[in-house]
Design a protein around this motif. Structure first.
Motif, mmCIF file in Angstrom:
data_model
loop_
_atom_site.group_PDB
_atom_site.id
_atom_site.type_symbol
_atom_site.label_atom_id
_atom_site.label_comp_id
_atom_site.label_asym_id
_atom_site.label_seq_id
_atom_site.Cartn_x
_atom_site.Cartn_y
_atom_site.Cartn_z
ATOM 1 N N MET A 1 1.026 -1.255 -0.323
ATOM 2 C CA MET A 1 0.008 0.272 -0.122
ATOM 3 C C MET A 1 0.425 1.200 -0.177
ATOM 4 O O MET A 1 1.811 1.200 0.797
ATOM 5 N N LEU B 1 0.664 4.903 0.011
ATOM 6 C CA LEU B 1 0.375 6.444 0.032
ATOM 7 C C LEU B 1 1.255 7.270 -0.164
ATOM 8 O O LEU B 1 2.817 8.038 0.214
ATOM 9 N N LEU C 1 -3.344 4.468 -2.116
ATOM 10 C CA LEU C 1 -3.932 4.242 -0.623
ATOM 11 C C LEU C 1 -4.517 5.761 -0.780
ATOM 12 O O LEU C 1 -3.685 7.009 -0.878
ATOM 13 N N HIS C 2 -5.626 5.607 -0.556
ATOM 14 C CA HIS C 2 -6.535 6.431 -0.256
ATOM 15 C C HIS C 2 -7.525 6.563 0.621
ATOM 16 O O HIS C 2 -8.265 6.005 0.591
ATOM 17 N N THR C 3 -8.409 8.190 0.445
ATOM 18 C CA THR C 3 -9.334 7.535 1.984
ATOM 19 C C THR C 3 -10.680 8.153 0.533
ATOM 20 O O THR C 3 -10.627 8.952 -0.885
ATOM 21 N N LEU D 1 -7.244 1.291 7.966
ATOM 22 C CA LEU D 1 -6.751 1.203 6.930
ATOM 23 C C LEU D 1 -6.641 -0.109 8.037
ATOM 24 O O LEU D 1 -5.680 -1.251 7.011
ATOM 25 N N ALA E 1 -8.316 -2.429 5.657
ATOM 26 C CA ALA E 1 -7.524 -2.629 4.188
ATOM 27 C C ALA E 1 -7.451 -3.243 4.225
ATOM 28 O O ALA E 1 -6.715 -4.314 2.842
ATOM 29 N N ILE F 1 3.238 -1.197 3.759
ATOM 30 C CA ILE F 1 2.579 0.611 3.659
ATOM 31 C C ILE F 1 3.359 1.677 3.899
ATOM 32 O O ILE F 1 4.161 1.404 4.576
#
Length: 216
Positions: free
Chosen positions: A101, A103, A130-132, A154, A157, A166
């Motif tokens: 993952m 971000l 990765l995002h929201t 998280l 996920a 991550i």
């Protein structure tokens, strides 16, 4: 003094939250009672540390990559990610390709990150941007992860995807809205992440941090 008061307030809030699940005879919640406790060292199970990258990046722990801007921290993070997706790193994941993952808040996926990952030989299907997502009526708004509120999501996920690494690049981007100059703020944001890491399949969490040129 302010940091101490903030820490005290956080502890009191934790006690209040714990009290919500404690009930006396099915009646009103019990008032929290805080006390000092201990465990004997002999009670702890000795475990062997496991490595995503042998002797460099441990699994199930937070690793900070710190340095001045422009020295290649993000480039190194994409290289590490590529190796994990191919199972090419020496360590526990050798021969076991795994999802990562990632971000990214400073670089474009189309112009920078995707080309870097391809050049490093990544399995692109194993790299998860990765995002929201926030539902606003019938619309979905994309946003950036926040360590203050998104750790439970998280964890879910990671469980769904099987991610073992991550990457948070850059770390400060997931701490927005806080006065990071205050003592204890950064620690209070990182501690839930540190506690959550071993619980979500022992992924390695790599955080990219820029080192300020001016030090005290």
């Amino acid at each position: 003094m302010n940091a101490a008061l903030e820490a005290k307030a956080r502890r009191e809030q934790q006690d209040c939250e714990a009290a919500k699940v404690l009930r006396i005879g099915g009646g009103r919640p019990a008032e929290p009672v805080r006390r000092v406790a201990w465990r004997r060292a002999s009670d702890f199970e000795i475990k062997r540390r496991k490595w995503a990258w042998q002797d460099r990046v441990p699994l199930g722990e937070v690793t900070l990559w710190v340095g001045h801007a422009g020295i290649g921290k993000s480039l190194a993070a994409t290289w590490l990610s590529a190796q994990v997706t191919r199972g090419a790193l020496a360590g526990e994941l050798r021969g076991k390709p795994a999802p990562v993952m990632y971000l990214a808040t400073e670089d474009s996926w189309e112009l920078s990150l995707a080309p870097r990952l391809l050049a490093a030989g990544a399995d692109m299907d194993n790299v998860l941007a990765l995002h929201t997502e926030t539902l606003v009526g019938e619309d979905v708004a994309e946003g950036t992860l926040s360590l203050a509120v998104d750790i439970p999501s998280l964890r879910q996920a990671v469980e769904r995807t099987g991610a073992r690494v991550i990457v948070l690049d850059a770390l400060l981007s997931v701490m927005s809205g806080f006065d990071l100059a205050k003592q204890g703020i950064v620690r209070s944001l990182l501690e839930p992440l540190s506690c959550g890491v071993p619980e979500i399949g022992s992924p390695c969490v790599t955080c990219d941090v820029e080192l300020c040129a001016r030090t005290r």
